[in-house]
Design an enzyme around this catalytic site. Structure first.
Site, PDB file in Angstrom:
ATOM      1  N   ARG A  46      -3.195  -8.444  -8.308  1.00 48.57           N
ATOM      2  CA  ARG A  46      -3.286  -6.982  -8.158  1.00 48.57           C
ATOM      3  C   ARG A  46      -2.798  -6.360  -9.454  1.00 48.57           C
ATOM      4  O   ARG A  46      -1.611  -6.426  -9.779  1.00 48.57           O
ATOM      5  CB  ARG A  46      -2.428  -6.530  -6.978  1.00 48.57           C
ATOM      6  CG  ARG A  46      -2.468  -5.035  -6.680  1.00 48.57           C
ATOM      7  CD  ARG A  46      -1.691  -4.773  -5.390  1.00 48.57           C
ATOM      8  NE  ARG A  46      -1.673  -3.380  -4.983  1.00 48.57           N
ATOM      9  CZ  ARG A  46      -0.677  -2.540  -5.289  1.00 48.57           C
ATOM     10  NH1 ARG A  46       0.356  -2.940  -6.015  1.00 48.57           N
ATOM     11  NH2 ARG A  46      -0.710  -1.296  -4.848  1.00 48.57           N
ATOM     12  N   SER A 115      -8.676  -3.501   3.649  1.00 48.38           N
ATOM     13  CA  SER A 115      -7.493  -2.848   4.231  1.00 48.38           C
ATOM     14  C   SER A 115      -7.924  -1.920   5.359  1.00 48.38           C
ATOM     15  O   SER A 115      -8.959  -1.250   5.247  1.00 48.38           O
ATOM     16  CB  SER A 115      -6.774  -1.992   3.196  1.00 48.38           C
ATOM     17  OG  SER A 115      -6.561  -2.715   2.032  1.00 48.38           O
ATOM     18  N   LYS A 144       3.939   0.334  -3.138  1.00 46.31           N
ATOM     19  CA  LYS A 144       2.679   1.103  -3.184  1.00 46.31           C
ATOM     20  C   LYS A 144       3.009   2.552  -2.834  1.00 46.31           C
ATOM     21  O   LYS A 144       3.396   2.845  -1.703  1.00 46.31           O
ATOM     22  CB  LYS A 144       1.668   0.513  -2.186  1.00 46.31           C
ATOM     23  CG  LYS A 144       0.319   1.225  -2.158  1.00 46.31           C
ATOM     24  CD  LYS A 144      -0.695   0.409  -1.344  1.00 46.31           C
ATOM     25  CE  LYS A 144      -1.896   1.240  -0.925  1.00 46.31           C
ATOM     26  NZ  LYS A 144      -2.739   1.693  -2.034  1.00 46.31           N
TER      27      LYS A 144
END
Ligand SMILES: Cc1ncc(COP(=O)(O)OP(=O)(O)O)c(N)n1
Ligand SMILES: Cc1ncsc1CCOP(=O)(O)O
Ligand SMILES: [Mg+2]
Length: 431
Positions: A46, A115, A144
């Site tokens: 990521r 997601s 996040k």
């Protein structure tokens, strides 16, 4: 790994990278190696800041690492890079490229993770070709900024509404993971509980063990199952401890108190040898055969009156039966010992056949007992699962091409590290 080859077990501990935790002179690949050593089953790269070329170079390095260690490598957000590097998969969120477009670009074999924060998103993602869902944030997270929280009930509803596996993500630690028990997830996805830790390998080992402990023995893990062969002791029935304690309990009945060491020594012997040992050391006036018969009576009494099922196993057996799966027993214990217990628990009626090593004339280190069970069920090895707590029996089943669900039992804990790796699914409840 192709999407069709992915098992629930590959999603057990899914690490998502974050370079903000890198210490000086340490690379993402260095940290990922430690995570894989600690039991991470899947890695997602990521990168939110890197330009295309650096992202691609990093992806190539991690792809090579994951491939050499036999775990799937997933790229976050960037479909182009996932395709160019030949990643096993791509993960996209609701704000990224739509799942159906990703599927068209990436082809049917690429693992597609999506997601979802609610049931509608989850169901749509499955329709659009997702292979798994990442649902969260299930706890507050600082990894996040724009993560919204998903509560336990929603997580559970999502798991019940889709047939693809679900991992939970967001703020998960080795302590709070137990709060996710009963949700229906097959694993957890984690950034900081791995990459922010001083000892990454150690942290992963604990996360792995704690995740295994909360997973149900439910039937969704057993892909393409047509037949199931169940071991009895330590798998269906929580009975291993009696074999450990029977000698001591027999001695106690005769007013002799032994200690744990004596228990261990007796456990390592056959019942005949234990009879001789007890006679020589404690009961010189009793015949060894009488002693062996007495120890056997203790064991039988336990099966008749006390032995309890392992958690979740009765439900699993019933569900598999309802789903039309053929069921058999393959056990090293003699029929007259365990049958009273299966009958007391109301389980005998679910099995199409029962095979014991004594009757077959071979131990489970040899294929005969499994082949006889297969023949009776009329199922092929690859659509047959063997539920076992014993590593050596599981190895025989694997060598015949069957799938193995490793059932954790305290008495075989020393084999667990090897066993969990070779198994196709894991059942480890409340150890
Ligand atoms: C396994 C897993 N689940 C969820 C996410 C979050 O994806 P997304 O919503 O697209 O957010 P970003 O990670 O892109 O910020 C994930 N990455 N992995
Ligand atoms: C990527 C992502 N998606 C939802 S929460 C989250 C962050 C997970 O990180 P952590 O495990 O450190 O909370
Ligand atoms: Mg995203």
């Amino acid at each position: 790994m192709k999407s069709s080859e992915m098992k629930n077990k590959d999603l057990l501990l899914y690490a998502v990278t974050d370079r903000k935790w890198l210490k000086d002179g340490v690379t993402l690949a260095d940290e990922c190696k430690k995570a894989i050593d600690g039991g991470v089953t899947m890695i997602q790269l990521r990168e939110k800041e890197l330009g295309y070329d650096d992202f691609l170079a990093q992806a190539k390095e991690l792809k090579t690492l994951c491939q050499s260690r036999g775990i799937p490598f997933i790229v976050n957000d960037n479909v182009q890079i996932a395709i160019e590097v030949g990643a096993d998969g791509i993960h996209v969120g609701q704000e990224d490229m739509h799942a159906d477009d990703v599927r068209k670009l990436a082809g049917k074999d690429m693992i597609l993770g999506v997601s979802a924060q609610n049931v509608e998103e989850a169901v749509t993602a499955e329709k659009n070709g997702a292979d798994y869902l990442g649902v969260g944030a299930v706890f507050p997270t600082s990894s996040k900024d724009d993560a919204s929280e998903v509560d336990f009930e929603t997580l559970k509803e999502i798991c019940q509404s889709v047939s693809i596996p679900v991992v939970a993500i967001g703020g998960i630690t080795e302590d709070n993971i137990k709060e996710l028990k009963g949700s229906g997830i097959v694993g957890i996805s984690v950034i900081s509980a791995i990459f922010a830790q001083e000892d990454i390998k150690d942290a992963c080992e604990r996360l792995c063990a704690n995740t295994e402990r909360i997973l149900p023995a439910d039937s969704s893990a057993y892909k393409d199952i047509k037949g199931a062969i169940f071991d009895i002791d330590g798998t269906v029935i929580d009975s291993m401890k009696i074999w450990d304690k029977a000698g001591l309990m027999f001695l106690e009945k005769h007013g002799i108190k032994g200690d744990d060491d004596l228990g261990k020594r007796l456990f390592a012997m056959t019942i005949g040898d234990a009879g001789k040992y007890i006679q020589e050391n404690f009961l010189p006036n009793m015949k060894p055969e009488e002693i062996s018969a007495g120890v056997n009576d203790v064991i039988r009494g336990f099966y008749i009156n006390d032995a309890q099922p392992k958690e979740g196993m009765i439900e699993l057996i019933k569900t598999l039966k309802e789903e039309g799966v053929k069921l058999t027993v393959a056990t090293s214990t003699d029929r007259d010992v365990f049958m009273p217990c299966l009958e007391r628990l109301g389980l005998d009626k679910y099995f199409d056949g029962i095979f014991t090593c004594t009757e077959v004339g071979h131990s489970k280190a040899e294929p005969e007992i499994f082949n006889q069970a297969l023949e009776l069920m009329g199922t092929s090895p690859k659509e047959t699962w063997v539920f076992e707590d014993g590593l050596y029996s599981a190895k025989t089943a694997k060598s015949l091409g069957m799938k193995v669900a490793a059932v954790y039992d305290e008495t075989s804990r020393h084999d667990w590290d090897e066993f969990r790796l070779m198994a196709d699914a894991i059942i480890r409840i409340n150890d």
